[in-house]
Scaffold this motif. Structure first.
Motif, PDB file in Angstrom:
ATOM      1  N   ARG A   9       0.839  -1.208   0.000  1.00 12.49           N
ATOM      2  CA  ARG A   9       0.000   0.000   0.000  1.00 12.49           C
ATOM      3  C   ARG A   9       0.873   1.257   0.000  1.00 12.49           C
ATOM      4  N   ASP A  10       1.984   1.223   0.716  1.00 11.40           N
ATOM      5  CA  ASP A  10       2.936   2.340   0.680  1.00 11.40           C
ATOM      6  C   ASP A  10       3.512   2.502  -0.727  1.00 11.40           C
ATOM      7  N   THR A  11       3.805   1.389  -1.356  1.00  7.69           N
ATOM      8  CA  THR A  11       4.351   1.415  -2.719  1.00  7.69           C
ATOM      9  C   THR A  11       3.342   2.015  -3.686  1.00  7.69           C
ATOM     10  N   ILE A  12       2.075   1.644  -3.540  1.00  8.86           N
ATOM     11  CA  ILE A  12       1.026   2.205  -4.405  1.00  8.86           C
ATOM     12  C   ILE A  12       0.950   3.716  -4.218  1.00  8.86           C
ATOM     13  N   ARG A  13       0.981   4.155  -2.959  1.00 15.84           N
ATOM     14  CA  ARG A  13       0.957   5.606  -2.693  1.00 15.84           C
ATOM     15  C   ARG A  13       2.139   6.295  -3.361  1.00 15.84           C
TER      16      ARG A  13
END
Length: 86
Positions: A9-13
């Motif tokens: 999810r951090d990577t997507i952000r």
């Protein structure tokens, strides 16, 4: 202790942040569609994180395609029902 590795999810952000100049350059009526693509990616973040692919963009794109396939099937079913099919 906390996590040392970023979550998917951090990577997507992070990817979404990287694409903000592109988003701003889109026509206003296309921007919500662009945002929806990242919503699709977030909807499948658990599966994508489990995959742990070297290129974060690959599971993101598969998530988008999966959501679009699901939506297409729903629309085809709705058309069939509206036409009186089974």
């Amino acid at each position: 202790m906390g996590r040392t590795n970023p979550t998917y999810r951090d990577t997507i952000r992070g990817l979404e942040d990287q694409w903000q100049p592109y988003r701003r350059a889109l026509r206003a009526d296309d921007q919500p569609h662009f945002d929806r693509l990242f919503e699709h990616a977030r909807a499948h973040a658990d599966a994508s994180g489990y995959l742990n692919h070297q290129l974060a963009e690959v599971p993101l794109l598969i998530s988008v395609v999966l959501e679009q396939e699901r939506r297409l099937c729903e629309l085809e079913q709705a058309v069939d029902e509206a036409e009186g099919g089974t």
